[in-house]
Design a protein around this motif. Sequence first.
Motif, short mmCIF file in Angstrom:
data_model
loop_
_atom_site.label_atom_id
_atom_site.label_comp_id
_atom_site.label_asym_id
_atom_site.label_seq_id
_atom_site.Cartn_x
_atom_site.Cartn_y
_atom_site.Cartn_z
N LEU A 154 13.95 7.17 7.89
CA LEU A 154 13.74 8.95 7.98
C LEU A 154 12.36 9.50 6.66
O LEU A 154 11.75 10.55 7.51
CB LEU A 154 14.59 9.86 8.23
N TYR A 155 13.23 9.28 5.56
CA TYR A 155 11.64 9.46 5.29
C TYR A 155 10.63 8.91 4.62
O TYR A 155 9.50 10.12 4.66
CB TYR A 155 12.80 9.37 3.17
N ILE A 156 10.69 7.35 5.46
CA ILE A 156 9.20 6.86 5.30
C ILE A 156 8.49 7.93 6.68
O ILE A 156 7.57 8.19 5.86
CB ILE A 156 9.10 6.00 5.51
N ILE A 157 8.79 7.80 7.13
CA ILE A 157 8.40 8.88 8.50
C ILE A 157 8.17 10.21 7.96
O ILE A 157 7.22 10.54 8.18
CB ILE A 157 9.50 9.21 9.89
N ARG A 158 8.80 11.11 7.52
CA ARG A 158 7.78 12.40 6.69
C ARG A 158 7.30 12.29 5.45
O ARG A 158 5.79 12.71 5.51
CB ARG A 158 9.33 13.02 6.01
N GLN A 210 0.74 -0.77 0.01
CA GLN A 210 -0.17 0.19 0.16
C GLN A 210 0.72 1.20 -0.27
O GLN A 210 1.99 1.31 1.03
CB GLN A 210 -0.85 -0.12 1.15
N ASP A 211 0.23 2.15 -0.41
CA ASP A 211 1.06 3.32 -1.14
C ASP A 211 0.95 4.17 0.65
O ASP A 211 1.95 4.50 1.22
CB ASP A 211 1.10 4.08 -1.94
N LYS A 212 0.06 3.91 1.09
CA LYS A 212 -0.34 5.47 2.31
C LYS A 212 0.67 4.50 3.47
O LYS A 212 0.48 2.68 3.84
CB LYS A 212 -1.50 5.39 2.64
N ILE A 213 1.15 4.94 4.46
CA ILE A 213 2.04 4.42 5.48
C ILE A 213 1.16 4.07 6.70
O ILE A 213 0.08 4.99 7.06
CB ILE A 213 3.20 5.22 5.36
N PRO A 214 0.82 2.88 6.75
CA PRO A 214 -0.12 2.24 8.42
C PRO A 214 0.34 3.57 9.37
O PRO A 214 1.23 4.19 9.62
CB PRO A 214 0.57 0.92 8.44
N GLN A 215 -0.92 3.97 10.29
CA GLN A 215 -0.70 5.11 11.17
C GLN A 215 0.31 4.11 12.24
O GLN A 215 1.30 5.32 12.43
CB GLN A 215 -1.48 5.08 12.38
#
Length: 389
Positions: free
Chosen positions: A381-385, A333-338
């Motif tokens: 860090l990029y995924i978090i951003r 999924q493109d949207k990052i899970p919470q």
Amino acid sequence: MRRRLHLLFFCFIIGKFLFAQAPQLTENAQVSLLTCAAGDELYYAFGHSAFRVQDPALGIDVVYNYGTFDFDQPNFYLNFTKGRMIYSLSRRSFEAFLYEYELEKRWVKEQILDLSLEERNQLLAFFEENYLPENRDYLYDPLLNNCSSITGDILKQQFGDAIVFDGSYLDKQYTFRQLVRQFMAVNTWSMFGIDLAFGSPVDRKATVQEHMFLPYYAMEQLRHTSLNGKPLIKRERTILDYSEHLQQSFFPLSPLFWFLMLMAFTAIITYFDYKHKTRSRWLDFSLLFITGLVGTFLFLLWVAADHTSTPYNFNILWAFPANAIVAFALVFQDKIPQWAPKYLWTALGLMGIVLLLWIIKVQIFSPVVIPLLLTLAIRYLYIIRYSKL
């Protein structure tokens, strides 16, 4: 040809009979330690040790070799991984033993022990007892119970407190990891794999006798060992004289080169992801899944294997086993899970703990992992951003 075969068979039967009777050595007999140079293969990288017993009057010249293993043993590689590797004591003629080292052009040095006739016979009886089929196999440990460390164990077992190992020749007492690194360059795939698998127990200082797990140290230690107050070594000689095998390194094939390339590649991909406000899921999956697999393997070496050198391995703090599962959660999924940002902040914190453990020397890590840590940090860090977009 038939006459020659009969003669060989006769010699075999006579030799077997003589050793079955545990012959009494004569005054001309000698017991010595053979030390062989390091070779090019990984299992030759530290050299080799073996005992030699010779008696010209009896026609005996044999080598007792505790470094014998068989690749064709059932479950050889599985047992090696599980720390249940079986080595054996072999007995062969000195001529046959030496032939292998002549072919590989590896030097062989001999230290003749200054023993009484009774002590020489005592050692021969011990070797012969050890060579019996029910006794010859032993559980191998690369650091604590190998062909070289067993040298000191045998001398202590046979002669007790009369044997004294003087460690004054050592500049300092090294840790096991430091000792291994003296024989293998850090920036090689072999040493990287060893550093990765070794846990914190190998970062304790070895005792004077424990240094003898390396044949070169065993040879040097015998020069500084006494029996009943007198030097153990009567004399030394070089049997085969060849140059030391030197490791050939080529930086573009080294792990550091490839990990630097991975870090640069990841940084470039992350830059383009940032510019286009997207995420390269295949890259995230690859990094997380591979580090998760590595961490799972290291964890199994810690808890499910019998190795003495692989427990308490804090490499699993950066090669975190749960990464293998998280990889699948992020790839589809493109949207990052919470929950993902919290997980990744935790992973970054664990990498910080790795650096702390390194600084306070709880465990020494391979310097080659630094580009890997930076690669993971860039992506985490990029995924978090990206999760905030």
